[in-house]
Design a protein around this motif. Structure first.
Motif, PDB file in Angstrom:
ATOM      1  N   THR A 469      16.134 -19.236  27.073  1.00 29.33           N
ATOM      2  CA  THR A 469      16.319 -18.913  28.485  1.00 29.33           C
ATOM      3  C   THR A 469      15.642 -17.578  28.775  1.00 29.33           C
ATOM      4  OG1 THR A 469      18.373 -17.685  28.146  1.00 29.33           O
ATOM      5  CG2 THR A 469      18.567 -20.076  28.465  1.00 29.33           C
ATOM      6  N   PHE A 470      15.504 -17.258  30.066  1.00 29.70           N
ATOM      7  CA  PHE A 470      14.879 -15.993  30.439  1.00 29.70           C
ATOM      8  C   PHE A 470      15.655 -14.802  29.865  1.00 29.70           C
ATOM      9  CE2 PHE A 470      13.423 -18.735  34.068  1.00 29.70           C
ATOM     10  CZ  PHE A 470      12.079 -18.710  33.746  1.00 29.70           C
ATOM     11  N   GLU A 471      16.981 -14.925  29.867  1.00 33.43           N
ATOM     12  CA  GLU A 471      17.806 -13.832  29.364  1.00 33.43           C
ATOM     13  C   GLU A 471      17.657 -13.664  27.848  1.00 33.43           C
ATOM     14  OE1 GLU A 471      19.515 -11.530  31.229  1.00 33.43           O
ATOM     15  OE2 GLU A 471      18.282 -12.570  32.682  1.00 33.43           O
ATOM     16  N   GLU A 472      17.570 -14.770  27.116  1.00 35.16           N
ATOM     17  CA  GLU A 472      17.385 -14.707  25.659  1.00 35.16           C
ATOM     18  C   GLU A 472      16.048 -14.067  25.306  1.00 35.16           C
ATOM     19  OE1 GLU A 472      20.030 -18.646  24.396  1.00 35.16           O
ATOM     20  OE2 GLU A 472      17.883 -18.831  24.785  1.00 35.16           O
ATOM     21  N   ILE A 473      15.007 -14.381  26.092  1.00 33.39           N
ATOM     22  CA  ILE A 473      13.686 -13.789  25.845  1.00 33.39           C
ATOM     23  C   ILE A 473      13.727 -12.284  26.096  1.00 33.39           C
ATOM     24  CG2 ILE A 473      11.277 -13.746  26.617  1.00 33.39           C
ATOM     25  CD1 ILE A 473      11.716 -16.787  27.346  1.00 33.39           C
ATOM     26  N   ALA A 474      14.390 -11.891  27.207  1.00 31.61           N
ATOM     27  CA  ALA A 474      14.515 -10.457  27.513  1.00 31.61           C
ATOM     28  C   ALA A 474      15.255  -9.736  26.384  1.00 31.61           C
ATOM     29  CB  ALA A 474      15.240 -10.271  28.843  1.00 31.61           C
ATOM     30  N   ALA A 475      16.268 -10.413  25.804  1.00 31.92           N
ATOM     31  CA  ALA A 475      17.045  -9.814  24.712  1.00 31.92           C
ATOM     32  C   ALA A 475      16.176  -9.602  23.472  1.00 31.92           C
ATOM     33  CB  ALA A 475      18.240 -10.702  24.367  1.00 31.92           C
ATOM     34  N   VAL A 476      15.223 -10.517  23.226  1.00 33.83           N
ATOM     35  CA  VAL A 476      14.310 -10.371  22.078  1.00 33.83           C
ATOM     36  C   VAL A 476      13.510  -9.077  22.214  1.00 33.83           C
ATOM     37  CG1 VAL A 476      12.260 -11.316  20.944  1.00 33.83           C
ATOM     38  CG2 VAL A 476      14.124 -12.841  21.604  1.00 33.83           C
ATOM     39  N   PHE A 477      12.981  -8.826  23.408  1.00 36.38           N
ATOM     40  CA  PHE A 477      12.211  -7.598  23.626  1.00 36.38           C
ATOM     41  C   PHE A 477      13.109  -6.367  23.549  1.00 36.38           C
ATOM     42  CE2 PHE A 477       9.023 -10.500  25.363  1.00 36.38           C
ATOM     43  CZ  PHE A 477       7.863  -9.938  24.837  1.00 36.38           C
ATOM     44  N   HIS A 478      14.360  -6.517  24.010  1.00 35.59           N
ATOM     45  CA  HIS A 478      15.296  -5.399  23.951  1.00 35.59           C
ATOM     46  C   HIS A 478      15.579  -5.018  22.492  1.00 35.59           C
ATOM     47  CE1 HIS A 478      18.338  -2.706  25.531  1.00 35.59           C
ATOM     48  NE2 HIS A 478      19.154  -3.130  24.577  1.00 35.59           N
ATOM     49  N   ARG A 479      15.719  -6.037  21.633  1.00 32.99           N
ATOM     50  CA  ARG A 479      15.944  -5.781  20.204  1.00 32.99           C
ATOM     51  C   ARG A 479      14.711  -5.146  19.571  1.00 32.99           C
ATOM     52  NH1 ARG A 479      18.482 -10.843  20.320  1.00 32.99           N
ATOM     53  NH2 ARG A 479      16.653 -11.860  19.412  1.00 32.99           N
ATOM     54  N   LYS A 480      13.529  -5.602  20.019  1.00 31.72           N
ATOM     55  CA  LYS A 480      12.291  -5.050  19.463  1.00 31.72           C
ATOM     56  C   LYS A 480      12.117  -3.582  19.845  1.00 31.72           C
ATOM     57  CE  LYS A 480       9.265  -9.054  18.876  1.00 31.72           C
ATOM     58  NZ  LYS A 480       8.556  -8.645  17.675  1.00 31.72           N
ATOM     59  N   ARG A 481      12.558  -3.237  21.083  1.00 32.49           N
ATOM     60  CA  ARG A 481      12.507  -1.821  21.483  1.00 32.49           C
ATOM     61  C   ARG A 481      13.458  -1.000  20.640  1.00 32.49           C
ATOM     62  NH1 ARG A 481      12.754  -3.520  26.876  1.00 32.49           N
ATOM     63  NH2 ARG A 481      14.953  -3.002  26.937  1.00 32.49           N
ATOM     64  N   GLY A 482      14.638  -1.623  20.521  1.00 26.66           N
ATOM     65  CA  GLY A 482      15.853  -1.238  19.883  1.00 26.66           C
ATOM     66  C   GLY A 482      16.106   0.052  19.196  1.00 26.66           C
ATOM     67  N   ALA A 483      15.315   1.103  19.321  1.00 31.41           N
ATOM     68  CA  ALA A 483      15.701   2.382  18.712  1.00 31.41           C
ATOM     69  C   ALA A 483      16.897   2.948  19.446  1.00 31.41           C
ATOM     70  CB  ALA A 483      14.537   3.361  18.787  1.00 31.41           C
ATOM     71  N   PRO A 484      18.014   3.259  18.754  1.00 33.03           N
ATOM     72  CA  PRO A 484      19.211   3.726  19.425  1.00 33.03           C
ATOM     73  C   PRO A 484      18.982   4.959  20.276  1.00 33.03           C
ATOM     74  CG  PRO A 484      19.666   3.231  17.113  1.00 33.03           C
ATOM     75  CD  PRO A 484      18.198   3.151  17.286  1.00 33.03           C
ATOM     76  N   SER A 485      18.078   5.842  19.822  1.00 32.69           N
ATOM     77  CA  SER A 485      17.862   7.085  20.544  1.00 32.69           C
ATOM     78  C   SER A 485      17.243   6.872  21.910  1.00 32.69           C
ATOM     79  CB  SER A 485      16.956   8.017  19.724  1.00 32.69           C
ATOM     80  OG  SER A 485      15.724   7.384  19.467  1.00 32.69           O
ATOM     81  N   SER A 486      16.527   5.744  22.078  1.00 32.87           N
ATOM     82  CA  SER A 486      15.850   5.504  23.352  1.00 32.87           C
ATOM     83  C   SER A 486      16.752   4.838  24.376  1.00 32.87           C
ATOM     84  CB  SER A 486      14.607   4.624  23.138  1.00 32.87           C
ATOM     85  OG  SER A 486      14.989   3.319  22.788  1.00 32.87           O
ATOM     86  N   LYS A 487      17.883   4.314  23.913  1.00 30.33           N
ATOM     87  CA  LYS A 487      18.728   3.524  24.811  1.00 30.33           C
ATOM     88  C   LYS A 487      19.310   4.340  25.961  1.00 30.33           C
ATOM     89  CE  LYS A 487      21.735  -0.445  24.443  1.00 30.33           C
ATOM     90  NZ  LYS A 487      22.586  -1.252  23.591  1.00 30.33           N
ATOM     91  N   PRO A 488      19.872   5.532  25.745  1.00 29.10           N
ATOM     92  CA  PRO A 488      20.386   6.301  26.862  1.00 29.10           C
ATOM     93  C   PRO A 488      19.313   6.607  27.908  1.00 29.10           C
ATOM     94  CG  PRO A 488      21.163   7.206  24.781  1.00 29.10           C
ATOM     95  CD  PRO A 488      20.141   6.187  24.449  1.00 29.10           C
ATOM     96  N   GLN A 489      18.089   6.880  27.434  1.00 21.88           N
ATOM     97  CA  GLN A 489      16.996   7.157  28.357  1.00 21.88           C
ATOM     98  C   GLN A 489      16.699   5.940  29.219  1.00 21.88           C
ATOM     99  OE1 GLN A 489      13.350   8.311  26.433  1.00 21.88           O
ATOM    100  NE2 GLN A 489      12.182   8.203  28.336  1.00 21.88           N
TER     101      GLN A 489
END
Length: 503
Positions: A469-489
């Motif tokens: 689904t569109f949401e599952e695909i977005a989650a894949v990219f979110h995991r790939k970004r996934g550095a914890p330090s970047s999340k608050p930003q």
């Protein structure tokens, strides 16, 4: 129970794809009658001399150049302005698609196509070079918008299970349009002195049929629910597209996407370019379109006639039509395989195969004067090159952009990707002859190097979107970004985007 495939869904996808057919026809129609149109330009400009008059009886060879520089200039403008129109209007896809909806957007832009068709169809009654250039510019504006709206609409109405196959129909319709223009552009049909204006005027014909059919097509449920908040109308649209079934699962999915979109806020093109949240998806989207255009596929079509001639083909135009048939066959193969093998796999196979073919073509071109059979190696390489292109790199970039972006940034992303595609198309069209003059027989080594780089990039950076689904695909990219330090930003940026939209 959800039927998934219904007559209404088939009609909606077919109707949208008529815009792609029109785009393909417009891409291919200008090539076959080039010499005929140039003679009419020369007459209109007052530079049509006795030598040209003698050639009009049919003695002029296909490759003779017009004698006057003004004819060359106006002809080049007739070809190039189409891509310029596409580059400009592709930025408006986001606005047009969200202004009144996907269906009305496609309906409104058909005014451009019909106007362009009339201008070119009536060009013999006025000043041919001005009317053809104006018609091509307006048709370019239409095609730039259509190349964004069609994949967007098809991607939003297609069931997840068949979304890849239906998305590939955009490319299938384009190559069918190109083939139709090549066939009816033959000199004994419409590509002659008497009928060339009719050939060009028919560019706007699919728009008339599409306008009638759009009146009975359902609007995108995603647009109705997420953009306009019309729950009942979205449910009705879902039932028209998929049959009488329990829509709660689809509504829940759209609700989740809407909540995510509300966090994201509506994305303008500028905001999308600046956002770090979507940088990875945008990079992938643009690289997919770069790989399509800088693969050398358009250069193959420019160079194919001379290769066919050197291989001893008596009528190169029919060999070019043969390439068009190969286009269609392997796009159909892609339609069948894309939801089974997957987008990533087909793109890697396609780009890798094209890389090998580019090397084989270079060897064939370099040694065809030494070994006669090398010409046939070039011939085989052309057909295989086109086959590999249509398996993956041709159709997939058009619809994968709609898959990897969620509702908020999707229209802006499609607009950017479309502009990238049209700009690359224009660059190849303008500069390939100079590159060919510089590199000679080794011109395709340049494309082989690019293809190798694109293959490696797709392997390393592009995730598989098949069946997600569109949401599952977005989650894949979110995991790939996934550095914890970047999340608050990223979260802070989301809040800032949302608050600026509310303000």
């Amino acid at each position: 129970m959800e039927k998934q495939l219904t007559g209404t869904l088939a009609l909606a996808v077919f109707t949208a794809a008529l815009g792609s057919l029109q785009m393909g026809y417009s891409l291919g129609v200008i090539n076959a009658p080039q010499k005929v149109i140039e003679r009419h330009y020369a007459r209109s400009l007052g530079v049509y001399n006795e030598e040209l008059a003698r050639r009009e009886g049919g003695n002029a060879t296909e490759h003779e150049e017009p004698t006057d520089a003004s004819v060359v200039m106006y002809w080049s403008l007739s070809v190039a302005i189409f891509a310029i129109g596409g580059m400009v209007s592709s930025f408006l896809v986001s606005f047009v698609s969200d202004f009144r909806g996907r269906i009305k957007g496609m309906l409104y832009i058909n005014v451009l196509a019909i106007t362009a068709g009339l201008l070119m169809g009536l060009s013999k009654l006025g000043t041919p070079y001005l009317m053809v250039i104006a018609g091509r510019a307006i048709m370019g504006l239409y095609c730039g918008l259509s190349s964004g709206l069609v994949p967007l609409y098809i991607g939003e109405i297609s069931p997840v299970k068949y979304r890849g196959a239906m998305g590939a129909l955009h490319q299938l319709a384009i190559v069918i349009g190109i083939l139709i223009s090549q066939v009816i552009g033959l000199d004994f049909l419409l590509g002659n002195d008497d009928m060339w204006h009719v050939l060009l005027g028919l560019s706007g014909a699919p728009a008339i049929l599409q306008s009638l059919l759009l009146l009975v097509c359902p609007e995108s449920p995603r647009f109705l629910y997420i953009k306009q908040g019309k729950v009942e109308e979205a449910c009705k649209s879902l039932k028209r597209l998929k049959g009488d079934y329990d829509t709660s699962k689809d509504i829940a999915e759209m609700q989740a996407e809407k909540e995510e979109a509300m966090k994201e806020a509506q994305m303008s093109i500028l905001r999308l370019l600046r956002s770090s949240v979507y940088r990875q998806q945008l990079f992938v989207a643009l690289m997919m379109h770069l790989s399509q255009q800088f693969s050398g596929i358009n250069a193959i079509f420019y160079y194919s006639t001379s290769i066919f001639q050197s291989a001893g083909v008596g009528q190169p135009v029919y060999a070019t039509i043969g390439v068009g048939v190969i286009n269609i066959i392997f796009t159909l193969v892609s339609v069948i395989l894309v939801d089974r093998a997957g987008r990533r796999t087909l793109t890697i196979v396609g780009l890798g195969g094209m890389c090998c073919c580019a090397v084989a073509m270079t060897v064939g071109l370099a040694f065809q004067d030494v070994y006669l059979w090398m010409s046939y190696l070039s011939l085989a390489a052309i057909f295989l090159f086109v086959s590999f292109f249509e398996i993956g790199p041709g159709p997939i970039p058009w619809f994968i952009v709609a898959e990897i972006f969620s509702q908020g940034p999707r229209p802006a992303a499609i607009a950017l990707a479309g502009c990238c595609n049209w700009t690359c198309n224009f660059i190849i069209g303008m500069f390939f002859p100079y590159l060919e003059g510089l590199c000679g027989s080794y011109v395709f080594i340049v494309f082989a190097v690019l293809l190798f780089g694109f293959t490696v990039f797709i392997y390393l950076r592009v995730p598989e979107t098949k069946g997600k689904t569109f949401e599952e695909i977005a989650a894949v990219f979110h995991r790939k970004r996934g550095a914890p330090s970047s999340k608050p930003q990223e979260e802070a940026e989301m809040v800032q985007l949302k608050s600026s939209t509310e303000a």
